[in-house]
Motif scaffolding. Sequence first.
Motif, PDB file in Angstrom:
ATOM      1  N   THR A 152       0.867  -1.281  -0.059  1.00 33.10           N
ATOM      2  CA  THR A 152       0.115   0.059  -0.087  1.00 33.10           C
ATOM      3  C   THR A 152       0.812   1.051  -0.118  1.00 33.10           C
ATOM      4  OG1 THR A 152      -1.718  -1.213   1.146  1.00 33.10           O
ATOM      5  CG2 THR A 152      -1.872   1.220   1.157  1.00 33.10           C
ATOM      6  N   ALA A 153       1.813   1.312   0.730  1.00 32.34           N
ATOM      7  CA  ALA A 153       2.808   2.467   0.761  1.00 32.34           C
ATOM      8  C   ALA A 153       3.614   2.584  -0.303  1.00 32.34           C
ATOM      9  CB  ALA A 153       3.876   2.359   1.986  1.00 32.34           C
ATOM     10  N   THR A 154       3.917   1.366  -0.791  1.00 34.46           N
ATOM     11  CA  THR A 154       4.647   1.451  -2.214  1.00 34.46           C
ATOM     12  C   THR A 154       4.074   2.071  -3.481  1.00 34.46           C
ATOM     13  OG1 THR A 154       5.942  -0.397  -1.527  1.00 34.46           O
ATOM     14  CG2 THR A 154       5.718   0.148  -4.253  1.00 34.46           C
ATOM     15  N   ALA A 155       2.672   1.653  -3.474  1.00 28.95           N
ATOM     16  CA  ALA A 155       1.653   2.148  -4.330  1.00 28.95           C
ATOM     17  C   ALA A 155       1.476   3.537  -4.353  1.00 28.95           C
ATOM     18  CB  ALA A 155       0.272   1.309  -4.325  1.00 28.95           C
ATOM     19  N   ALA A 156       1.638   4.178  -2.976  1.00 25.17           N
ATOM     20  CA  ALA A 156       1.274   5.433  -2.971  1.00 25.17           C
ATOM     21  C   ALA A 156       2.442   6.386  -3.194  1.00 25.17           C
ATOM     22  CB  ALA A 156       0.838   5.885  -1.150  1.00 25.17           C
ATOM     23  N   MET A 157       3.405   5.922  -2.874  1.00 24.60           N
ATOM     24  CA  MET A 157       4.683   6.444  -3.422  1.00 24.60           C
ATOM     25  C   MET A 157       4.850   6.462  -4.909  1.00 24.60           C
ATOM     26  SD  MET A 157       7.971   6.019  -4.184  1.00 24.60           S
ATOM     27  CE  MET A 157       8.420   4.418  -3.854  1.00 24.60           C
ATOM     28  N   MET A 158       4.612   5.563  -5.511  1.00 20.31           N
ATOM     29  CA  MET A 158       4.906   5.139  -6.953  1.00 20.31           C
ATOM     30  C   MET A 158       3.669   6.106  -7.727  1.00 20.31           C
ATOM     31  SD  MET A 158       7.702   3.688  -7.779  1.00 20.31           S
ATOM     32  CE  MET A 158       7.431   3.354  -9.448  1.00 20.31           C
ATOM     33  N   LEU A 159       2.631   6.168  -7.358  1.00 22.16           N
ATOM     34  CA  LEU A 159       1.727   6.812  -7.840  1.00 22.16           C
ATOM     35  C   LEU A 159       1.903   8.492  -7.833  1.00 22.16           C
ATOM     36  CD1 LEU A 159      -1.658   5.069  -6.693  1.00 22.16           C
ATOM     37  CD2 LEU A 159      -0.814   5.308  -9.040  1.00 22.16           C
ATOM     38  N   THR A 160       2.608   8.831  -6.694  1.00 20.33           N
ATOM     39  CA  THR A 160       2.895  10.080  -6.516  1.00 20.33           C
ATOM     40  C   THR A 160       3.922  10.652  -7.587  1.00 20.33           C
ATOM     41  OG1 THR A 160       2.629  10.125  -4.153  1.00 20.33           O
ATOM     42  CG2 THR A 160       3.941  11.902  -4.826  1.00 20.33           C
ATOM     43  N   ILE A 161       4.779   9.576  -7.984  1.00 20.74           N
ATOM     44  CA  ILE A 161       5.880   9.858  -8.927  1.00 20.74           C
ATOM     45  C   ILE A 161       5.399   9.724 -10.190  1.00 20.74           C
ATOM     46  CG2 ILE A 161       7.928   8.930  -9.639  1.00 20.74           C
ATOM     47  CD1 ILE A 161       8.670   7.997  -7.080  1.00 20.74           C
ATOM     48  N   LEU A 179       0.360   2.592 -17.005  1.00 21.21           N
ATOM     49  CA  LEU A 179       1.303   3.091 -16.028  1.00 21.21           C
ATOM     50  C   LEU A 179       0.544   2.932 -14.652  1.00 21.21           C
ATOM     51  CD1 LEU A 179       2.985   6.282 -17.803  1.00 21.21           C
ATOM     52  CD2 LEU A 179       3.880   4.066 -17.293  1.00 21.21           C
ATOM     53  N   MET A 180      -0.550   3.072 -14.647  1.00 23.05           N
ATOM     54  CA  MET A 180      -1.472   3.151 -13.337  1.00 23.05           C
ATOM     55  C   MET A 180      -1.408   1.732 -13.002  1.00 23.05           C
ATOM     56  SD  MET A 180      -2.156   6.226 -12.151  1.00 23.05           S
ATOM     57  CE  MET A 180      -0.619   6.670 -13.124  1.00 23.05           C
ATOM     58  N   ILE A 429     -11.820  -3.238  -5.910  1.00 26.58           N
ATOM     59  CA  ILE A 429     -11.742  -3.522  -4.815  1.00 26.58           C
ATOM     60  C   ILE A 429     -11.025  -4.771  -4.386  1.00 26.58           C
ATOM     61  CG2 ILE A 429     -14.025  -2.879  -4.586  1.00 26.58           C
ATOM     62  CD1 ILE A 429     -15.286  -5.640  -4.760  1.00 26.58           C
ATOM     63  N   SER A 430     -10.153  -5.265  -5.209  1.00 28.99           N
ATOM     64  CA  SER A 430      -9.635  -6.403  -4.919  1.00 28.99           C
ATOM     65  C   SER A 430      -8.248  -6.081  -4.071  1.00 28.99           C
ATOM     66  CB  SER A 430      -9.042  -7.064  -6.299  1.00 28.99           C
ATOM     67  OG  SER A 430      -9.973  -7.765  -6.943  1.00 28.99           O
ATOM     68  N   ASN A 434      -4.915  -1.552  -6.036  1.00 31.16           N
ATOM     69  CA  ASN A 434      -5.752  -1.466  -7.249  1.00 31.16           C
ATOM     70  C   ASN A 434      -6.873  -0.017  -6.920  1.00 31.16           C
ATOM     71  OD1 ASN A 434      -4.931  -3.470  -8.143  1.00 31.16           O
ATOM     72  ND2 ASN A 434      -6.618  -4.628  -8.477  1.00 31.16           N
ATOM     73  N   ALA A 435      -7.387  -0.094  -5.810  1.00 34.55           N
ATOM     74  CA  ALA A 435      -8.281   0.853  -5.314  1.00 34.55           C
ATOM     75  C   ALA A 435      -7.615   2.291  -5.427  1.00 34.55           C
ATOM     76  CB  ALA A 435      -8.796   0.787  -3.906  1.00 34.55           C
ATOM     77  N   MET A 436      -6.296   2.290  -5.013  1.00 34.20           N
ATOM     78  CA  MET A 436      -5.660   3.787  -5.020  1.00 34.20           C
ATOM     79  C   MET A 436      -5.345   4.115  -6.544  1.00 34.20           C
ATOM     80  SD  MET A 436      -2.950   2.684  -2.078  1.00 34.20           S
ATOM     81  CE  MET A 436      -1.865   4.377  -2.261  1.00 34.20           C
ATOM     82  N   ALA A 437      -4.975   3.149  -7.516  1.00 33.58           N
ATOM     83  CA  ALA A 437      -4.867   3.441  -8.863  1.00 33.58           C
ATOM     84  C   ALA A 437      -6.082   4.059  -9.575  1.00 33.58           C
ATOM     85  CB  ALA A 437      -4.155   2.081  -9.550  1.00 33.58           C
ATOM     86  N   TYR A 438      -7.346   3.173  -9.245  1.00 38.27           N
ATOM     87  CA  TYR A 438      -8.480   3.564  -9.697  1.00 38.27           C
ATOM     88  C   TYR A 438      -9.017   4.999  -9.429  1.00 38.27           C
ATOM     89  CZ  TYR A 438     -13.344   3.209 -10.882  1.00 38.27           C
ATOM     90  OH  TYR A 438     -14.782   3.356 -11.520  1.00 38.27           O
TER      91      TYR A 438
END
Length: 476
Positions: A152-161, A179-180, A429-430, A434-438
């Motif tokens: 979850t933390a990785t996804a948040a950081m990578m989405l920021t970049i 990319l998402m 929702i899986s 996924n939810a953060m990217a969506y």
Amino acid sequence: MTASVVAASMVYMALPLEMGELGRRAVAIAVFAAALWATEAIPLFAASLSVVGLEVLLLARWGGGAEASRGGGGGGLAGTGDLSYTQFFEPFASSTVILFLCGFLLAAAVRKHGLDRVVAARLLRPFLNDSYRLVMAVIFTTGLLSIFISNTATAAMMLTIITPVAREPSTSPRLRSALMLAVAFGASIGGVMTPGGTPPNAITISQLRAVGVHINFVLWVLVAPPLSVGMLLVTGVLLCVVLRPPRQAVVPPVALGGAEGPDRLSGRAWVTAGVILITVAAWMSGPWHRVDDAAVALIAATILAAVGVLDRRDVRSIDWDVLLLMWGGLALGHGLHLTGVLEYVGGLPMLQHAEGWALALALIVGGMTFATFMSNTAAANILVPLAIALAMGGGAGLASGVAPGDAKAAARLGVLAGLTVSFAVSMPISTPPNAMAYATGLVSSRDMIRVGLLVSLIAAAVLMAGYLWVLPWVIG
């Protein structure tokens, strides 16, 4: 919430009396929790706390901390046994939760001092001249970071970049989606590489340890990283083939820019990097020094706190709700074991005569289905104890002595269950990534389902092959 209570009550009344009173209550609690986890009628951590509370109220006697008795009638079931409430508190102090707690603290140090952004920026910058190469770099960078940081933390950081790249006017919609999804899928798939990478891994190891089967860091990395790296490659190719983003150079955002900012590491960042490298080395050399993985992580977190890299604000910032979620899941599996439910299910004639490959296939299909529509952590809390019970055939006295054949079967099927739920990535929702990217609005649910379903189907085939030919070699 009301539907969960009704479902649990109906299951309790429908269960056979030979399961024992405490066993029937334990199953009702499991159904109640599964319904809450699946529907998210209340927060997931709150559902986990309700598991512990209900076990204390309905399964335990409240006086003292006496050891539980596994005796009583019904073929060794605990229907007339005497369970102590303290046994349902113990999982919160288990090595599994301690490993995750310290892993969160290490991740907090990495984020606090910008080590994650530097690694991501340096790894991605060479691939900006080609969109296909960038998609592959994003998914592998995300997977790599998920080894050390929660997915979850990785996804948040990578989405920021990555989001600034995706929002550039010159970036095509199909490349934005690719990319998402590379971030979302890479975080989930990369997390399976290490025991502490994602909660299902830790749940698997803890549940196996409860029945006397020990999977250490080295044994896990013999199985999981090849699977993860292979699926990261397959997923990256699918993103490019299915979504077909145009081959183009990509405009770099500020986060991937020049030498200033992201490339600069403070002294404390270098200390953090050194401690993490030593920690990984200690985990890898576990068979020689025989220090538990959780103890190694605890020492590493202690060092970072002692030298001032971590402070109390960092401790407050970690994902305590995830730890509570894990506690509820571990307590649920513990309760099902103590009350004899797992042994009862594993001893059912229809399951005892099932072939190993058939059980494995059913577990993969069921695991993928469950984890698609509910948290993969919640799915692991339900499936892993069941898989272990099925593998061990309901034998009595599992904790006091496990036959070598039963131990190998439990390890194979338990590990399979733990890995399976991490590859259910076809719905928003899986998984949290996924939810953060969506939620960015840059990827459609249609694209996520198109690629995610193919990823899950291929992963199911690979997992089945691994169960038949790889796990017997590694665990044997």
